[in-house]
Write an enzyme that holds these catalytic residues in place. Sequence first.
Site, PDB file in Angstrom:
ATOM      1  N   ASP A 196      61.593  86.851 -27.260  1.00  0.00           N
ATOM      2  CA  ASP A 196      60.141  86.651 -27.133  1.00  0.00           C
ATOM      3  C   ASP A 196      59.539  86.074 -28.424  1.00  0.00           C
ATOM      4  O   ASP A 196      60.003  86.369 -29.518  1.00  0.00           O
ATOM      5  CB  ASP A 196      59.489  88.006 -26.810  1.00  0.00           C
ATOM      6  CG  ASP A 196      58.058  87.827 -26.343  1.00  0.00           C
ATOM      7  OD1 ASP A 196      57.677  86.709 -25.925  1.00  0.00           O
ATOM      8  OD2 ASP A 196      57.293  88.808 -26.406  1.00  0.00           O
TER       9      ASP A 196
ATOM     10  N   TRP B 234      57.333  81.683 -13.573  1.00  0.00           N
ATOM     11  CA  TRP B 234      56.860  80.553 -12.753  1.00  0.00           C
ATOM     12  C   TRP B 234      55.336  80.419 -12.819  1.00  0.00           C
ATOM     13  O   TRP B 234      54.788  79.389 -12.470  1.00  0.00           O
ATOM     14  CB  TRP B 234      57.281  80.729 -11.286  1.00  0.00           C
ATOM     15  CG  TRP B 234      58.751  80.685 -11.071  1.00  0.00           C
ATOM     16  CD1 TRP B 234      59.564  81.748 -10.779  1.00  0.00           C
ATOM     17  CD2 TRP B 234      59.617  79.540 -11.116  1.00  0.00           C
ATOM     18  NE1 TRP B 234      60.864  81.337 -10.648  1.00  0.00           N
ATOM     19  CE2 TRP B 234      60.934  79.985 -10.847  1.00  0.00           C
ATOM     20  CE3 TRP B 234      59.415  78.178 -11.371  1.00  0.00           C
ATOM     21  CZ2 TRP B 234      62.029  79.123 -10.818  1.00  0.00           C
ATOM     22  CZ3 TRP B 234      60.509  77.317 -11.336  1.00  0.00           C
ATOM     23  CH2 TRP B 234      61.798  77.790 -11.066  1.00  0.00           C
TER      24      TRP B 234
ATOM     25  N   LEU C  42      83.783  85.752 -25.239  1.00  0.00           N
ATOM     26  CA  LEU C  42      82.421  86.296 -25.122  1.00  0.00           C
ATOM     27  C   LEU C  42      81.860  85.844 -23.790  1.00  0.00           C
ATOM     28  O   LEU C  42      81.968  84.679 -23.430  1.00  0.00           O
ATOM     29  CB  LEU C  42      81.538  85.732 -26.262  1.00  0.00           C
ATOM     30  CG  LEU C  42      80.034  85.963 -26.129  1.00  0.00           C
ATOM     31  CD1 LEU C  42      79.685  87.433 -26.355  1.00  0.00           C
ATOM     32  CD2 LEU C  42      79.254  85.105 -27.130  1.00  0.00           C
TER      33      LEU C  42
ATOM     34  N   HIS D 100      59.814  76.698 -27.997  1.00  0.00           N
ATOM     35  CA  HIS D 100      60.996  76.847 -27.134  1.00  0.00           C
ATOM     36  C   HIS D 100      62.165  76.040 -27.702  1.00  0.00           C
ATOM     37  O   HIS D 100      63.300  76.506 -27.717  1.00  0.00           O
ATOM     38  CB  HIS D 100      60.675  76.397 -25.708  1.00  0.00           C
ATOM     39  CG  HIS D 100      59.676  77.280 -25.012  1.00  0.00           C
ATOM     40  ND1 HIS D 100      59.796  78.645 -24.975  1.00  0.00           N
ATOM     41  CD2 HIS D 100      58.516  76.983 -24.358  1.00  0.00           C
ATOM     42  CE1 HIS D 100      58.765  79.158 -24.318  1.00  0.00           C
ATOM     43  NE2 HIS D 100      57.969  78.182 -23.936  1.00  0.00           N
TER      44      HIS D 100
ATOM     45  N   ARG E  76      64.342  93.271 -28.448  1.00  0.00           N
ATOM     46  CA  ARG E  76      63.237  92.387 -28.067  1.00  0.00           C
ATOM     47  C   ARG E  76      62.562  91.898 -29.336  1.00  0.00           C
ATOM     48  O   ARG E  76      62.091  92.704 -30.146  1.00  0.00           O
ATOM     49  CB  ARG E  76      62.209  93.117 -27.195  1.00  0.00           C
ATOM     50  CG  ARG E  76      61.083  92.161 -26.812  1.00  0.00           C
ATOM     51  CD  ARG E  76      60.035  92.757 -25.901  1.00  0.00           C
ATOM     52  NE  ARG E  76      59.137  91.690 -25.485  1.00  0.00           N
ATOM     53  CZ  ARG E  76      58.666  91.507 -24.268  1.00  0.00           C
ATOM     54  NH1 ARG E  76      58.994  92.327 -23.314  1.00  0.00           N
ATOM     55  NH2 ARG E  76      57.863  90.500 -23.998  1.00  0.00           N
TER      56      ARG E  76
ATOM     57  N   ARG F 164      53.578  80.204 -15.354  1.00  0.00           N
ATOM     58  CA  ARG F 164      53.169  79.388 -16.515  1.00  0.00           C
ATOM     59  C   ARG F 164      52.810  77.964 -16.068  1.00  0.00           C
ATOM     60  O   ARG F 164      53.234  77.531 -14.997  1.00  0.00           O
ATOM     61  CB  ARG F 164      54.314  79.333 -17.535  1.00  0.00           C
ATOM     62  CG  ARG F 164      54.579  80.692 -18.108  1.00  0.00           C
ATOM     63  CD  ARG F 164      55.579  80.643 -19.222  1.00  0.00           C
ATOM     64  NE  ARG F 164      55.710  81.987 -19.764  1.00  0.00           N
ATOM     65  CZ  ARG F 164      56.139  82.278 -20.972  1.00  0.00           C
ATOM     66  NH1 ARG F 164      56.503  81.326 -21.790  1.00  0.00           N
ATOM     67  NH2 ARG F 164      56.216  83.526 -21.373  1.00  0.00           N
TER      68      ARG F 164
END
Length: 224
Positions: free
Chosen positions: A12, A61, A122, A29, A172, A63
């Site tokens: 976030d 969605w 991983l 982003h 977070r 946004r």
Amino acid sequence: MNPINHVAIIMDGNGRWGLKYKNSRNAGHKAGINTVEKIIKESIRRKIKFLTLYAFSTENWKRPQKEVNYLFNLLETFLKNRIEDLNKQKIKLKVIGFKKFSKKLNKLLRISEKKTLKNKKLQINLALNYGSKIELLYAFKNIIKKNEKINEKNINRYLLTKNIPEPDLLIRTGNTKRLSNFLLWQLAYSEIYFEKKLWPDFTESDYGKILEKFKKTKRNFGNI
Ligand code: FPP
């Protein structure tokens, strides 16, 4: 010392970072991708086996279309550019979520999952169009449809995270303390760490400090 096998992350703070430094949420982003790369690298270095990243929720969605498109283009570019190398590094990519994207992205995701299916170093679980409540509803509905018993074992079998161990740790970033419809069942006994830094500012060293702290935490699982 607690062993650490599975880390889940709510990445976030991209939007706020982008607005603060570049006057554009989308720039945040884009910067967030660099942090994804760093955290993958550090997870491998620390021999973590599962890394679950919350990249897009069923609520995202809502946004603006421009931001949604930007996020999916970013993901597409990331996969196109990076999947060969991830495969070379023996990383397995798995999407957890409902694959209802453009034909092109659905195909790219399918190919990426297939290509990396046998890798064991991983496992990256990319939570995309993921929502915990709908995941649980589908699990219950499918159990009933199959006339099976509603119990913990069966619920686990019908979740999107089937065969994935529960997260040991949830991180977070972004200085917000909520779960945002993420892995509500699977996080029942996970340690939770809320990080003040925004995702693009989060470093390997911040990650390392949280992992070290986790290792020293006493986990009781209801016992004393
Ligand atoms: C939350 O920040 C972040 C997202 C909804 C998207 C996360 C996506 C990435 C890090 C890039 C794509 C990922 C991969 C794995 C290729 P926010 O936008 O809600 O931030 P805010 O709280 O500051 O608005």
